[in-house]
Design an enzyme around this catalytic site. Sequence first.
Site, PDB file in Angstrom:
ATOM      1  N   CYS B  75       0.829  -1.210   0.000  1.00  0.00           N
ATOM      2  CA  CYS B  75       0.000   0.000   0.000  1.00  0.00           C
ATOM      3  C   CYS B  75       0.858   1.252   0.000  1.00  0.00           C
ATOM      4  O   CYS B  75       0.371   2.336  -0.326  1.00  0.00           O
ATOM      5  CB  CYS B  75      -0.895   0.009   1.227  1.00  0.00           C
ATOM      6  SG  CYS B  75      -1.869  -1.480   1.369  1.00  0.00           S
ATOM      7  N   HIS B 313      -8.987   2.564  -2.882  1.00  0.00           N
ATOM      8  CA  HIS B 313      -7.615   2.204  -2.529  1.00  0.00           C
ATOM      9  C   HIS B 313      -6.989   1.334  -3.605  1.00  0.00           C
ATOM     10  O   HIS B 313      -6.652   0.182  -3.362  1.00  0.00           O
ATOM     11  CB  HIS B 313      -7.622   1.499  -1.171  1.00  0.00           C
ATOM     12  CG  HIS B 313      -6.286   1.143  -0.623  1.00  0.00           C
ATOM     13  ND1 HIS B 313      -5.123   1.818  -0.964  1.00  0.00           N
ATOM     14  CD2 HIS B 313      -5.906   0.175   0.245  1.00  0.00           C
ATOM     15  CE1 HIS B 313      -4.109   1.263  -0.318  1.00  0.00           C
ATOM     16  NE2 HIS B 313      -4.548   0.260   0.415  1.00  0.00           N
TER      17      HIS B 313
HETATM   18 ZN   LIG Z   1      -3.740  -0.859   2.043  1.00  0.00          ZN
END
Ligand SMILES: [Zn+2]
Lengths: 141, 363
Positions: B75, B313
């Site tokens: 991420c 995301h």
């Molecule tokens: Zn994430």
Amino acid sequence: MDDTSKPHKTLPIKEGIFKIKDGQYFLVGTRCKSCRRHLYPPVEICPFCFVRDVEEAYLSRRGKLQAWTVVWVPPAGFEAPYGVAYVDLPEKVRVFAHLADYKADGLKPGMEMELVIGKIKVDREGNEIIGPKFRPVANGG
Amino acid sequence: MAGVGMHKCGRYPEKTCSELAVVAAVNALDDANVPWGDVQAAYASHVAQGVSVGEAICEKLGLTGIPILNVENACASGSTAVREAFYAVGHGVYDVVLVIGVEKMGRGVLGGAGEEGGLERLLGLNVMPALYALKANEHMHKYGTTKEQMAKVSVKNHKNGCLNPYSHFQKEFTVEEVLASRMICDPITLLQCCPTSDGAAAAVICAEDVVRKYNYKTKVFIAGTALQTEKYGSEQDLTSRTAQVAYEMAGLGPKDISLAEVHDAFTIGEILHYESLGFCPRGEGGRLIDEGRTEISGDIPVNPSGGLQSRGHPLGMTGVAQVCEVVWQLRGEAQGRQVKDPRVGLTHTQGAGGVCSVNIFVR
Ligand SMILES: [Zn+2]
Ligand SMILES: [Zn+2]
């Protein structure tokens, strides 16, 4: 239905992470001969002091429940719901494992838990895959 | 930061990853008024898009022969790419570089980083919401944080997302609706998880002495950047440790932050990050959201863009999209969701495998 001509087997989720000793299951971790720390799952190199001189160690069968949750939406190959928890062992090792019963009543942080080995899932061939789980220690047990 | 641009987050089954990325890249180049031919290096962040996506993107922009780096750091991929680009420009290697973050997400639960055949994956423990649910339960037991407080994070961020034309979801929810949505991992419900979205974001980074060649917009500088990973035996949690490095480099502290874009993949995350980034004392994250201090109108607005909860995301995109929001805010261009007179913006991303990045921007 499954192919009944082939007997289904019970298989460990991974070789070497738990073993039977004196008729009881134990989680098998690593102890570093240099810094004496315990680690689980087993490692080849101690990540605290970077030495390779490590040995197999049978870990305590009991520990304290730190936190838990119930997984309702599982990754592929798993059947929900199932409980997962962090259990802190006296060797200062935090084990991330399944709960034996996700519906278990009265789970409380800090409560005494014990290791059991049970079904984690059934694989594509219909074999039962077993692995470490924790359940509350029965009263007086 | 000479210019930024995005492609709206959403589901784009008919578009390729590089097609999304090119839109964001062109928007950023236009915003910076930098011609593609002046770009001396490109950094493409993506997590699960296959080999050399950066080359595929740059092929569509034009084959100029420049070095292209593909960056993967879960991420935090986008934030890592920004940091690497910053250091290359800061050290005088290049004057003008382009950072592009992009992802097309698969369906289903967000897995962790556990490698194929690793114990966690074999045991079905590589479930990101489960890891956050464990943290949520710990925080509830320890500090009395409530489900309602967590749900309020989702409510706030979805409300902010309605004001962001690039966010995936432009729909408000009530606390009751958030709590009544499908249970994913106790106590995290569906509306407390970031959606699965595709999207792209880009940023042009220039050396200070060349930026005026291109545009006269408010100059936004990178004042601090930190990238840290898990450390055995560390007393501090990962975000606190990373923030400390970034604050030290910037010569700034939590009190100086005008707005923050933080990793709210799951609502409890945002509450934990309030504490770790120093916006409130440990254990008081729930109170911070209750008091409305992290709203756009509050004294420490968090995720004015709508955050991961509402914007979405797309893994490789997120860190770069956060930079877009901070630049728009610091320039006063965040129409409808503008934070009042911000001077310092912070971005924070945290990813599977134990990686965290904090970048601090000033104008
Ligand atoms: Zn994430
Ligand atoms: Zn050691």
